[in-house]
Enzyme design. Sequence first.
Site, short mmCIF file in Angstrom:
data_model
loop_
_atom_site.label_atom_id
_atom_site.label_comp_id
_atom_site.label_asym_id
_atom_site.label_seq_id
_atom_site.Cartn_x
_atom_site.Cartn_y
_atom_site.Cartn_z
N ARG A 160 1.41 43.47 40.86
CA ARG A 160 2.82 43.09 40.88
C ARG A 160 3.66 44.29 41.29
O ARG A 160 3.14 45.39 41.39
CB ARG A 160 3.24 42.51 39.53
CG ARG A 160 2.89 43.37 38.35
CD ARG A 160 3.17 42.62 37.07
NE ARG A 160 3.48 43.56 36.01
CZ ARG A 160 3.62 43.22 34.75
NH1 ARG A 160 3.49 41.97 34.38
NH2 ARG A 160 3.90 44.14 33.85
N CYS B 279 7.34 46.51 49.46
CA CYS B 279 8.14 47.64 49.94
C CYS B 279 9.61 47.27 49.75
O CYS B 279 10.06 46.26 50.28
CB CYS B 279 7.83 47.88 51.41
SG CYS B 279 9.10 48.90 52.17
N GLU C 30 10.63 44.50 35.47
CA GLU C 30 10.28 45.93 35.36
C GLU C 30 10.10 46.57 36.73
O GLU C 30 9.02 47.04 37.09
CB GLU C 30 9.01 46.10 34.52
CG GLU C 30 9.19 45.73 33.08
CD GLU C 30 8.00 46.11 32.20
OE1 GLU C 30 6.89 46.28 32.73
OE2 GLU C 30 8.20 46.23 30.98
N CYS D 176 7.47 53.54 47.39
CA CYS D 176 6.74 53.20 48.61
C CYS D 176 6.97 54.31 49.63
O CYS D 176 8.03 54.93 49.64
CB CYS D 176 7.24 51.86 49.13
SG CYS D 176 6.45 51.35 50.66
N CYS E 259 6.04 53.89 53.13
CA CYS E 259 5.65 53.30 54.41
C CYS E 259 6.66 53.64 55.53
O CYS E 259 7.64 54.34 55.30
CB CYS E 259 5.53 51.79 54.26
SG CYS E 259 7.12 50.96 54.20
N GLU F 131 11.34 42.62 25.24
CA GLU F 131 9.91 42.53 24.98
C GLU F 131 9.51 43.57 23.95
O GLU F 131 10.02 44.71 23.99
CB GLU F 131 9.08 42.84 26.24
CG GLU F 131 9.16 41.84 27.34
CD GLU F 131 8.28 42.26 28.53
OE1 GLU F 131 7.28 42.98 28.33
OE2 GLU F 131 8.62 41.87 29.66
N GLU G 166 -4.08 40.41 30.94
CA GLU G 166 -3.34 40.52 29.68
C GLU G 166 -3.88 39.57 28.62
O GLU G 166 -3.22 39.30 27.63
CB GLU G 166 -1.85 40.29 29.94
CG GLU G 166 -1.28 41.46 30.75
CD GLU G 166 0.19 41.33 31.11
OE1 GLU G 166 0.69 40.20 31.15
OE2 GLU G 166 0.82 42.38 31.35
N LYS G 167 -5.14 39.10 28.83
CA LYS G 167 -5.69 38.12 27.87
C LYS G 167 -5.89 38.73 26.49
O LYS G 167 -5.90 38.03 25.49
CB LYS G 167 -6.99 37.51 28.40
CG LYS G 167 -8.13 38.49 28.61
CD LYS G 167 -9.32 37.78 29.22
CE LYS G 167 -10.53 38.71 29.36
NZ LYS G 167 -10.25 39.87 30.24
N HIS H 218 -3.85 41.02 25.22
CA HIS H 218 -2.55 41.47 24.69
C HIS H 218 -2.17 40.53 23.56
O HIS H 218 -2.32 39.31 23.67
CB HIS H 218 -1.52 41.40 25.81
CG HIS H 218 -0.23 42.13 25.55
ND1 HIS H 218 0.64 41.77 24.54
CD2 HIS H 218 0.32 43.21 26.16
CE1 HIS H 218 1.68 42.60 24.56
NE2 HIS H 218 1.50 43.49 25.53
C1 GLA Z 1 5.63 44.59 30.45
C2 GLA Z 1 5.85 43.38 31.33
C3 GLA Z 1 5.17 42.16 30.84
C4 GLA Z 1 3.80 42.48 30.29
C5 GLA Z 1 3.92 43.53 29.23
C6 GLA Z 1 2.61 43.87 28.56
O1 GLA Z 1 6.62 44.86 29.57
O2 GLA Z 1 7.20 43.11 31.60
O3 GLA Z 1 5.10 41.25 31.91
O4 GLA Z 1 3.00 42.92 31.33
O5 GLA Z 1 4.42 44.69 29.81
O6 GLA Z 1 2.78 44.85 27.57
ZN ZN Z 2 8.13 51.01 52.14
#
Ligand code: GLA
Ligand code: ZN
Length: 698
Positions: A109, A113, A148, A153, A155, A305, A353-354, A356
């Site tokens: 994720r 760019c 987040e 980058c 490039c 979060e 993240e299974k 987490h």
């Molecule tokens: C971040 C992300 C979430 C997840 C958590 C896991 O805060 O925003 O999508 O990946 O980390 O701790």
């Molecule tokens: Zn770039």
Amino acid sequence: MIKLTKMPYGGDYNPEQWPEEVWEEDMRLFRQAGIDMVSVNVFGWGRIQPEEDVYDFGWLDRVLDLLQANGIRACLGTGTAVYPSWLGRRHAELQRVDFQGRKRKYGGRANFCPNSPVFRRYASALTERVAERYKDHPALAIWHVSNEYNGYCYCDNCADAFRRWLKERYGSVERVNEAWSTSFWNHLYYDWEDIVTPTETTIFWGDSKASYSGMVLDYMRFQSDSLLECYRMERAILKRITPGVPVTTNFMGYWKELDYFKWAREIDVITWDSYPEPGHTPARTAMWHDLMRGLKGGQPFLLLEQAPDHAQWMDYNVPKRPGVMRLWSYQAMARGADSVMFFQLRQSRGGGEKLHGAVIPHAGHGGTRVFREVAALGGELECLGDTLVGGVTPARIGLLFDWEIWWALELCAGPTKDLKYIDQVLKVYTAFYDQSLQVDLLHPDMDFAGYDILAAPALYMVPDGLAEKLERFTAAGGTFITTFFSGLADAHDRIVTGGYPGPLRKLLGIWVEESDILLPGVKNRVVAPQPAPAHTSQADAAHTTPEAPLLQPGEAFDCTLMCDILHTEGAEVHAVYGGDYYAGTPAVTCNRFGEGEAWYVATDADPRFMAGWVRRAVRKHGIAPVLETPVDVEAARRVKDGIAFIIVLNHAAESRTVRLNEACTDLLSGRLLCGDEELEPYGVRLLVHAETGASRVR
Ligand code: GLA
Ligand code: ZN
């Protein structure tokens, strides 16, 4: 801004990972836990737009309707944090080139760019569709743009955009050469095209030190701006279609890559994700929250979060002990949070993240310790209603924090690899925190009026105008303090010649001649000055009898890391070094400047030394702690409608006793408290003065 009648409670919800039959059960458990706000569609792009011309909103319509039917509001993602694989297949140009110079392929994720026209075009189109679709949906509470933002980058798109960014700033290549000190090693640029992105294969040495730090500093500014531009692009669309809905993107605390102070100006409400790691002190988390609150000048933020129990990405993913999730939730609220939310609500079956932690674990029901703790806190927040919502945290102590100073300090090759910006700021913060003193984290551009004490540790780089601003603050009666390795560089990371600490020299009344570097494990001492220190000049000796000595004769503290060796130019000497070739020379000085004092702590002194300095400074200004507390017990204050709420947090696994000199009501238990109060392990009290308090609880 959203009107809150209580603290939103909930977290990240990924219904797309589950068959729809499970969703009804989710709603039942959410209701049971008091959950009333969820983040959805954070990574929805691939599901919403499976092909270039095909949009499928059916699943998200059903999710939002279900949330609405269950009284749950949505922090609605625009979904642009992960682009679909078909887009990556067709347009390789939107994939990043990393610091090692490698072209990334599809996957992961935040892998776009930020300067890719293709990315921007498709991401805007998606944002527009999502906003049009849900602009009138009653569940929509706040927009969650991307997720987040992070990463740089390198490039060709970015190289072109960097050159444009430089042209706007500098106008000519000559001025770039000047700013980046390229006459060093005759690394001159002759044409804009000569400037390439600063990857590992170009002008770096080591993994973070830069041979042309001025260039890298600009590249960091530019990349932070580039990602910010992606956010602003989505924000503009959302504001056009839903002018009344707040827009945010979630931050990550001490995230080095992005200048969050600059970003904060474009964000309606700061939201952030708090994941303390094993070994992090409660003070470190407290400063995180204070920094996030400071980004918008003290405005409350949303805790978007936190892990209900443990994460999966740390080296050791230790579950939070019983009570700790609640304790840390109140710590956030004490420091400005207006919500408590988790990642994640239902634990994934597959993917990275299974493992987490989650509110609803793999067992699939609510019969777990973690679920019970989440539901109990949900019940408490229900009872508290809007008691703390919108409350402020007044402080008379300011602590300077600046991403650009952080970048510049750590790009320096030398003087020691152990000098880290966050560590140095945190040391000073902790000295205030340990004495339950409220501190605001401030950007150098912010207003210092209203503060009595201003600390700026590791002020290596002094942006234009800051020295004069600090002089005005001090002259007006403020107490200013900074530490070693300060005042060296200008905004391009060029040394200010003529003697350290450059622009701060007049304010501090000192000249730093050189610095000793202490190897790991090596210590020197900070001791009370003798009446006539052996190695100080005549001028120094004249100033060695301060009115109120900071150290008593015979008192001594260890110091490590670095020792600036200095001469006074008007400052009083409050401590000298105990050993080595500079024994007896000043280690701590205070310069009277106008009505105020400017302190210089020339070495990394033992925390007990800073504690003593803090006691003296707050006594001088008549600043009282929120509450006198024993070790491991934090106390913070939030004020709403003129009523002060004191949150007391026991971070220890054992009980601790606090003394309450006035009768208080604990809003969490409804008990009236006075005198010695024993806090159970990880215990929390939410106190209000007995006369004003009781009526606040619903
Ligand atoms: C971040 C992300 C979430 C997840 C958590 C896991 O805060 O925003 O999508 O990946 O980390 O701790
Ligand atoms: Zn770039």
